[in-house]
Design a protein around this motif. Structure first.
Motif, short mmCIF file in Angstrom:
data_model
loop_
_atom_site.label_atom_id
_atom_site.label_comp_id
_atom_site.label_asym_id
_atom_site.label_seq_id
_atom_site.Cartn_x
_atom_site.Cartn_y
_atom_site.Cartn_z
N MET A 201 -9.18 1.78 1.44
CA MET A 201 -7.86 1.08 1.74
C MET A 201 -6.72 2.05 2.10
O MET A 201 -6.92 3.27 1.45
CB MET A 201 -7.51 0.23 0.59
CG MET A 201 -6.21 -0.07 0.79
SD MET A 201 -5.67 -0.95 -0.83
CE MET A 201 -3.96 -1.68 -0.37
N VAL A 202 -6.16 1.87 3.20
CA VAL A 202 -5.34 2.61 3.83
C VAL A 202 -4.16 3.08 2.98
O VAL A 202 -3.61 2.00 2.27
CB VAL A 202 -4.58 2.13 5.18
CG1 VAL A 202 -3.45 3.12 5.80
CG2 VAL A 202 -5.88 2.05 6.08
N GLN A 203 -3.59 4.24 2.59
CA GLN A 203 -2.42 4.62 1.82
C GLN A 203 -1.41 4.77 2.77
O GLN A 203 -1.52 5.50 3.62
CB GLN A 203 -2.85 5.49 1.00
CG GLN A 203 -3.49 5.29 -0.52
CD GLN A 203 -2.71 4.29 -1.33
OE1 GLN A 203 -1.69 4.46 -1.70
NE2 GLN A 203 -3.39 3.11 -1.87
N ILE A 204 -0.20 4.28 2.29
CA ILE A 204 1.15 4.50 3.24
C ILE A 204 1.89 5.27 2.44
O ILE A 204 2.28 5.25 1.31
CB ILE A 204 1.62 2.97 3.34
CG1 ILE A 204 0.51 2.35 4.13
CG2 ILE A 204 2.95 3.14 4.09
CD1 ILE A 204 0.14 2.86 5.51
N LYS A 205 2.87 5.99 3.01
CA LYS A 205 3.98 6.89 2.82
C LYS A 205 5.03 6.51 3.50
O LYS A 205 4.92 6.50 4.76
CB LYS A 205 3.80 8.32 2.37
CG LYS A 205 3.71 9.11 3.46
CD LYS A 205 3.61 10.57 3.28
CE LYS A 205 3.68 11.48 4.46
NZ LYS A 205 3.84 12.91 4.18
N ASP B 155 -0.91 3.55 -8.81
CA ASP B 155 -0.64 2.19 -8.12
C ASP B 155 0.36 2.28 -6.94
O ASP B 155 0.40 3.30 -6.58
CB ASP B 155 -0.39 1.29 -9.03
CG ASP B 155 0.95 1.36 -9.89
OD1 ASP B 155 1.57 0.63 -10.53
OD2 ASP B 155 1.35 2.71 -9.95
N ASN B 156 1.09 1.32 -6.60
CA ASN B 156 1.95 1.22 -5.30
C ASN B 156 3.19 0.58 -5.93
O ASN B 156 3.32 0.08 -6.98
CB ASN B 156 1.27 0.45 -4.41
CG ASN B 156 0.09 1.18 -3.88
OD1 ASN B 156 -0.03 2.29 -3.58
ND2 ASN B 156 -1.01 0.14 -3.83
N ARG C 248 -3.14 12.85 -4.29
CA ARG C 248 -3.13 11.65 -4.81
C ARG C 248 -4.23 11.46 -6.04
O ARG C 248 -3.83 11.17 -7.17
CB ARG C 248 -3.06 10.47 -4.00
CG ARG C 248 -2.76 9.10 -4.77
CD ARG C 248 -2.44 7.92 -3.79
NE ARG C 248 -2.66 6.54 -4.30
CZ ARG C 248 -1.82 5.96 -5.31
NH1 ARG C 248 -0.96 6.47 -5.65
NH2 ARG C 248 -2.06 4.83 -5.66
N SER D 57 0.93 -1.15 0.00
CA SER D 57 -0.11 -0.16 0.07
C SER D 57 1.00 1.19 0.27
O SER D 57 0.40 2.39 0.14
CB SER D 57 -0.83 -0.06 1.25
OG SER D 57 -1.79 -1.09 1.39
N THR D 58 2.01 1.16 -0.16
CA THR D 58 3.01 2.15 -0.31
C THR D 58 2.88 2.90 -1.71
O THR D 58 3.53 2.36 -2.85
CB THR D 58 4.53 2.04 0.14
OG1 THR D 58 4.49 1.27 1.41
CG2 THR D 58 5.38 3.15 0.45
N SER D 59 2.52 4.22 -1.60
CA SER D 59 2.35 4.83 -3.02
C SER D 59 3.48 6.25 -2.85
O SER D 59 3.48 6.88 -4.15
CB SER D 59 0.97 5.27 -3.42
OG SER D 59 0.58 6.37 -2.29
N THR E 249 4.11 7.33 -6.83
CA THR E 249 3.55 6.60 -8.04
C THR E 249 2.15 7.02 -8.28
O THR E 249 1.35 7.23 -7.22
CB THR E 249 3.86 5.01 -7.72
OG1 THR E 249 2.86 4.47 -9.00
CG2 THR E 249 3.26 4.61 -6.58
#
Lengths: 254, 69
Positions: B1-5, A240-241, B22, A96-98, A237
């Motif tokens: 859905m959880v988004q991560i950085k 997507d991720n 985003r 889930s890292t974008s 990105t």
């Protein structure tokens, strides 16, 4: 010189203390040291020292520290030449890292480098330019239409080309025809991010396959249309991720 | 859905503002890609049209190639 010949000398009581000489005396021991030898002043073979750590002052002159090295002339000195110091490593995990960010750019270094090693995205069959960067300033990540970029790509089987634009909201890291899910390797250079006298012109080079699998390499320059100090770089990105295991590293160059 | 950085190696959840940005970026990229695809198609169409017109003037394929280089 008088001489006493006996087989052993010991303290008056068992496990007591035997003192030879007094403070200021010089005590010479001419023989070869054995195991468990006490603390004489001379005559110990280096091979007899089998435990402990030698004091740095016994190895050479000068100042011993984490930034000095012992030269062959037994002098501690600063290391010569430049150095590349690893500052931060980012390894993507999960699905889930974008976006990723390196912060902490300042005047500690005149040059920073960021390496992307086998960076991938989760989208299969992707051919669009969907990896981007933005700068981070004291005001946060900058999303305005202030980014310019220009690049040259070299493709093994399909010829060469250029890509570029001005006044964009971000810097696309690749031309449009890159097979991103196969892995993107790149090195980014950010020179003097703290200076605010003029615009900063940064550059990078990359290697990746095109959609047909042909080898592609390229070099590109990018700039932000203002003199703000960069405090960090934000990569993202779109759509997507990043794939788990993708690695990026920030270095400072002295 | 959880988004991560991932910031300096530490994973954190993206804020509402970042998620909104985003979504804006995705819309822009999609539009840019479509414009780029259209430009490629137009370029190919223009190239074929120009070729046909040159042939209609009596030029051979070799002659057309020669004036392009």
């Amino acid at each position: 010189m008088s001489e006493i010949k006996v087989d052993a000398i010991g303290p008056r009581v068992d496990s007591g203390t035997l003192t030879i000489g007094a403070a200021g005396d010089t005590v010479n021991i001419a023989g070869t040291a054995g195991t468990g030898f006490p603390t004489p002043t001379t005559g110990i073979a280096a091979s007899a020292i089998t435990t402990g750590t030698m004091a740095t002052a016994r190895l050479g002159s000068g100042t011993a520290s984490s930034s000095t090295f012992l030269r062959g002339d037994q002098t501690y000195a600063e290391a010569g030449g430049g150095a590349v110091n690893l500052i931060t490593t980012i390894t993507v995990s999960g699905t889930s890292t974008s976006s990723i960010e390196f912060t902490g750019l300042d005047n500690s270094y005149k040059m920073y480098m960021i390496d992307f090693t086998n960076f991938k995205q989760t989208r299969a069959g992707s051919t669009g330019a969907s990896m981007y960067l933005r700068i981070i300033t004291s005001g946060g990540t900058q999303t305005g239409s202030n980014y310019d970029h220009a690049g040259l790509r070299i493709i093994g089987s399909a010829g060469n080309g250029t890509w570029g634009n001005t006044g964009q909201t971000a810097v696309p890291l690749t031309p449009s025809n890159v097979k991103i899910e196969e892995g993107f390797n790149a090195r980014f250079f950010i020179a003097d991010p703290s200076q605010t006298t003029n615009r900063k012109y940064c550059w990078y080079n990359f290697a990746a396959p095109d959609p047909s699998g042909a080898l592609m390499t390229g070099v590109a320059v990018w700039s932000y249309q203002a003199n703000d100090a960069f405090t960090g770089i934000h990569y993202y990105t779109s759509g997507d991720n990043f794939t788990a295991g993708s690695v990026a590293k920030l270095y400072g160059v002295t | 859905m959880v988004q991560i950085k991932n910031v300096d190696g530490v994973e954190i959840e993206m804020s509402i503002k970042e998620i909104t940005q985003r979504e804006t970026d995705i819309v822009k990229v999609t539009a840019d890609k479509k414009a780029e695809d259209n430009a490629i198609v137009k370029k190919e169409t223009d190239k074929a049209s120009a070729n046909d017109k040159l042939k209609a003037l009596g030029l051979t394929d070799d002659e057309i190639e020669a004036i392009k280089s």
